[in-house]
Design an enzyme around this catalytic site. Structure first.
Site, short mmCIF file in Angstrom:
data_model
loop_
_atom_site.label_atom_id
_atom_site.label_comp_id
_atom_site.label_asym_id
_atom_site.label_seq_id
_atom_site.Cartn_x
_atom_site.Cartn_y
_atom_site.Cartn_z
N CYS A 33 0.85 -1.18 0.00
CA CYS A 33 0.00 0.00 0.00
C CYS A 33 0.88 1.23 0.00
CB CYS A 33 -0.85 -0.01 1.26
SG CYS A 33 -1.77 -1.54 1.48
N ARG A 55 1.13 1.83 -5.85
CA ARG A 55 1.37 0.80 -4.85
C ARG A 55 0.10 0.07 -4.45
NH1 ARG A 55 6.18 1.62 -2.60
NH2 ARG A 55 5.57 0.33 -0.85
N TRP A 84 -3.78 -1.89 -1.26
CA TRP A 84 -3.82 -3.09 -2.09
C TRP A 84 -4.18 -4.21 -1.11
CZ3 TRP A 84 -1.76 -8.04 -2.57
CH2 TRP A 84 -1.93 -8.66 -3.82
N ASN A 144 1.39 -0.37 5.89
CA ASN A 144 1.77 -1.03 4.62
C ASN A 144 2.55 -2.28 4.98
OD1 ASN A 144 2.71 -1.86 2.13
ND2 ASN A 144 4.46 -0.47 2.18
N GLY A 145 2.00 -3.45 4.65
CA GLY A 145 2.67 -4.70 4.99
C GLY A 145 1.65 -5.75 5.42
N GLU A 189 7.96 -12.27 -21.42
CA GLU A 189 7.68 -10.87 -21.10
C GLU A 189 6.52 -10.34 -21.92
OE1 GLU A 189 7.82 -7.01 -19.50
OE2 GLU A 189 8.23 -9.04 -18.79
N LYS A 235 3.10 -8.74 -20.29
CA LYS A 235 2.62 -7.39 -20.58
C LYS A 235 1.15 -7.41 -21.02
CE LYS A 235 4.87 -5.16 -18.86
NZ LYS A 235 5.90 -5.90 -18.22
N GLU A 237 -1.16 -8.55 -18.00
CA GLU A 237 -1.35 -7.70 -16.81
C GLU A 237 -2.15 -6.45 -17.09
OE1 GLU A 237 2.12 -6.08 -14.87
OE2 GLU A 237 3.33 -6.38 -16.67
N HIS A 295 3.74 -30.26 -28.46
CA HIS A 295 3.74 -31.25 -27.35
C HIS A 295 2.55 -31.04 -26.42
CE1 HIS A 295 7.63 -32.72 -28.64
NE2 HIS A 295 8.04 -31.47 -28.72
N LYS A 297 2.54 -1.65 -8.33
CA LYS A 297 3.85 -1.51 -8.97
C LYS A 297 4.96 -2.16 -8.17
CE LYS A 297 6.76 0.35 -11.91
NZ LYS A 297 6.78 -0.21 -13.26
C1 AGP Z 1 5.80 -5.97 -14.38
O1 AGP Z 1 5.18 -5.20 -15.31
C2 AGP Z 1 5.17 -6.03 -13.09
N1 AGP Z 1 4.94 -4.76 -12.56
C3 AGP Z 1 5.85 -6.95 -12.08
O2 AGP Z 1 5.93 -8.23 -12.63
C4 AGP Z 1 7.26 -6.53 -11.65
O3 AGP Z 1 8.16 -6.71 -12.69
C5 AGP Z 1 7.69 -7.39 -10.46
O4 AGP Z 1 6.79 -7.18 -9.41
C6 AGP Z 1 9.12 -7.08 -10.02
O5 AGP Z 1 9.19 -5.78 -9.53
P1 AGP Z 1 10.61 -5.11 -9.30
O6 AGP Z 1 11.32 -5.03 -10.61
O7 AGP Z 1 10.28 -3.76 -8.74
O8 AGP Z 1 11.37 -5.95 -8.32
#
Ligand code: AGP
Length: 601
Positions: free
Chosen positions: A2, A27, A75, A101-102, A475, A479, A482, A498, A596
């Site tokens: 958060c 966050r 979050w 936060n946690g 990747e 993208k 998400e 397979h 994020k």
């Molecule tokens: C990627 O678009 C995501 N936001 C997520 O997978 C991110 O890469 C992952 O949480 C790792 O975060 P970081 O690079 O801040 O450690």
């Protein structure tokens, strides 16, 4: 994970709290709340489900004029997003307000042991913390002592950044942290507490970093620090040399598009920063430590893990050091045999990913050498390691990581070249690559047309490739998943037959990535196999391997430059995801259920 913010100063607190929360929305953004002690002595609490702007709207029906307060954007970890579960939470007697936060892992036990008579207003773990403070204070402890007693009851796996207000001293902010990030911002007109400095750049660039186990009592003119033993100490603020504009969206509709557009500039920043006299320049202490290793272990999560997969190829091919890449959350509790002289490389945009921090604790206990490549310096993963190297991508606000990914790959390439020595042509190669990246970015309109045609109206898609291209498919899929909520898989093209090929139906989009000459023909055959089952295929291919029917043709990459294919491919896969999300009218920067920086395990 958060975002928390607190303000105590001479001006109105609410504008700072709300603008700070907005900057912290990356966050978590499923609910938010604010507490303000008003000038006429009222304790006002306003909470709302949804985005910070929904909370802001709700605050307009209240008189919240006051000089101190705390706020939170959530979050959800325990208890669904709702007004009741939003923070701040209040002690039973109404004396204490707290944001967190946690995760409090042992909250159920604490509830049973200490709070059986208390009527809880939420399903959260956090409410247990403020109820405990209320209980201990009612039993006669000072607020500081009650706060510390509560903290000492949390088990080792718990993580926290707390912000507490005692309504008897409303202009004092009590704060503490363990594993979650927290900073105290200091200025002439006010002092603030924040999860991230960028949220308070409009007030100050001078921050005091709290370490795990420390407590601070923040007034509008003073910051009192106490260590884990309760002893008072002082610490000088550090000055953050960052341009507040860099964290602004400007004329862009979304941060993600701005950050995609910045990738060629970031590549040039990395060249300027890491090259001296035409050669890659990395601190000798780092190089010597890596050269002594018999094996490299790259540890990361999500997009950063995907960047590590590409980096591995350069460490093995150029530096000749066997390299493994591991998902942090797995490695933390289930790691393979570790070699005699390992060297750990952590890759992270935020520098605060809890899974990676968990591995770092393991690495430190074993006294293994470690280095972090991070975008946010002054973060936990850059502070607690032996060495840290900046990614220089600038603030990355959109939840979907883009410019950090290409910066992570380029920084690894430069590091591998520095370990190997020589590589006199690398600066020229990367400068040319930056030009090529800009050319691909400038071709975005064509990619929008393809996204509208292939992806906006589909519920599934596949990315396939071989070798380094197979790594990029992971990747690419992440993208698209998400930010557009499409069911996508990325995997090695040879694996298709397979099993997974059974998922191909008429019109299923299959996107082939082709930048590796040795395997180009094979990937095309695998695409043919899907066409035979009704797939609608698209190819992203470098010019030297292209034919007349390919949809996205990237600049030519031959010889050793072929290894840079993933960097050019990154841009169209990011843009396809962006335009698919845009086409579905989704909130591109704040995809549902995500945040994020993932600061809980
Ligand atoms: C990627 O678009 C995501 N936001 C997520 O997978 C991110 O890469 C992952 O949480 C790792 O975060 P970081 O690079 O801040 O450690």
């Amino acid at each position: 994970m958060c975002g928390i913010i607190g303000y105590t100063g001479i001006n109105e607190a609410l504008p700072f709290l709300l603008s700070g929360l907005e900057k912290l929305e990356y966050r978590g953004y499923d609910s938010a709340g604010v507490y303000v002690h008003t000038d006429d002595g009222r304790d006002m609490l306003v909470k709302e489900k949804g985005r910070v702007k929904d909370l802001e709207e709700k605050t307009k029906s209240y008189d919240l004029s006051g000089k101190s307060g705390i706020a939170h954007t959530r979050w959800a970890t325990h208890g669904e997003p709702s007004v009741a579960n939003a923070h701040p939470h209040v002690s039973d007697d109404g004396r204490y307000y707290l944001v967190h936060n946690g995760v409090i892992e042992n909250y159920k036990e604490l509830k049973q042991t200490y709070l059986s008579g208390v009527v809880f207003k939420s399903q959260t773990d956090t409410e247990v913390a403020v109820q405990l403070v209320g209980k201990f204070a009612a039993e006669g402890l000072s607020t500081l002592a009650a706060f510390r007693k509560m903290i000492n009851l949390l088990n080792d796996n718990s993580s926290y950044a707390f912000l507490l207000v005692d309504t008897k001293t409303p202009d004092l902010l009590y704060t503490a942290k363990s594993k979650s990030p927290l900073l105290v911002g200091v200025s002439k007109s006010a002092n603030v507490v924040t999860s991230d400095a960028t949220a308070m750049l409009n007030l100050t660039k001078d921050f005091i970093e709290l370490q795990d186990g420390e407590i601070a009592i923040v007034s509008k003119t003073d910051v009192k620090l106490y260590n884990e033993q309760g002893e008072y100490f002082t610490r000088q603020p550090f000055h953050l040399n960052i341009d507040p504009q860099a964290a602004e969206k400007g004329a862009y509709p979304f941060f993600m598009l701005k950050e995609i557009d910045e990738q060629a500039i970031v590549a040039r920043h990395l060249i300027q920063h890491y090259f001296v006299d035409g050669l890659p320049h990395i601190d000798d202490a780092i190089l010597n430590s890596i050269k002594q290793a018999d094996r490299l272990y790259i540890i990361a999560a999500g997009t950063s893990y995907h960047a590590g997969l590409i980096g591995r190829r350069f460490f093995e091919k150029w530096a000749g050091i066997p390299t493994e890449v591991h998902i942090a959350s797995e490695f933390a509790y289930d790691h393979p045999l570790i070699s005699q002289k390992p060297f750990f490389i952590f890759i992270s945009q935020s520098g605060e990913t809890a899974d990676s921090i968990q591995v770092l604790e393991l690495v430190k206990r074993a006294h293994y050498a470690s280095l972090t490549l991070a975008n946010v310096m002054n973060s936990t993963l850059t502070r607690d390691v032996d060495f840290a190297l900046p990614l220089l991508a600038g603030p990355e606000i959109a939840v979907a990581s883009t410019k950090a990914y290409t910066a992570q790959i380029i920084t690894q390439i430069i590091l591998a070249a520095a370990v190997a020595g020589g590589h006199t042509e690398l600066q020229g190669q990367l400068s040319r690559l930056a030009v090529d990246m800009q050319a691909v970015i400038d071709g975005k309109d064509h990619i929008k047309v393809l996204a509208d045609d292939y992806l906006v109206n589909t519920d599934r898609a596949f990315y396939i490739g071989r070798g380094a291209d197979a790594d990029v498919t992971l990747e690419a899929a992440l993208k698209l998943k998400e930010i557009s909520y499409t069911l996508v898989e990325g995997f090695a093209a040879g694996e298709l037959k397979h099993g997974t090929i059974s998922l191909i139906e008429h019109g299923t989009p299959v996107i082939g990535l082709i930048s590796q000459s040795k395997m180009a023909g094979l990937t095309r055959s695998n695409l043919e196999e899907t066409i035979a089952r009704g797939a609608k295929t698209m190819t992203i291919v470098t010019k030297n391997l292209a034919n007349a029917t390919d949809e996205i043709v990237l600049p030519e990459l031959t010889g050793e430059m072929e290894m840079f294919g993933p960097i050019l491919e990154a841009i169209p896969i990011q843009l396809l995801a962006y335009y698919t999300s845009l086409g579905r009218k989704l909130d591109v920067d704040h995809p549902r259920n995500l945040a994020k920086s993932v600061t809980v395990q």
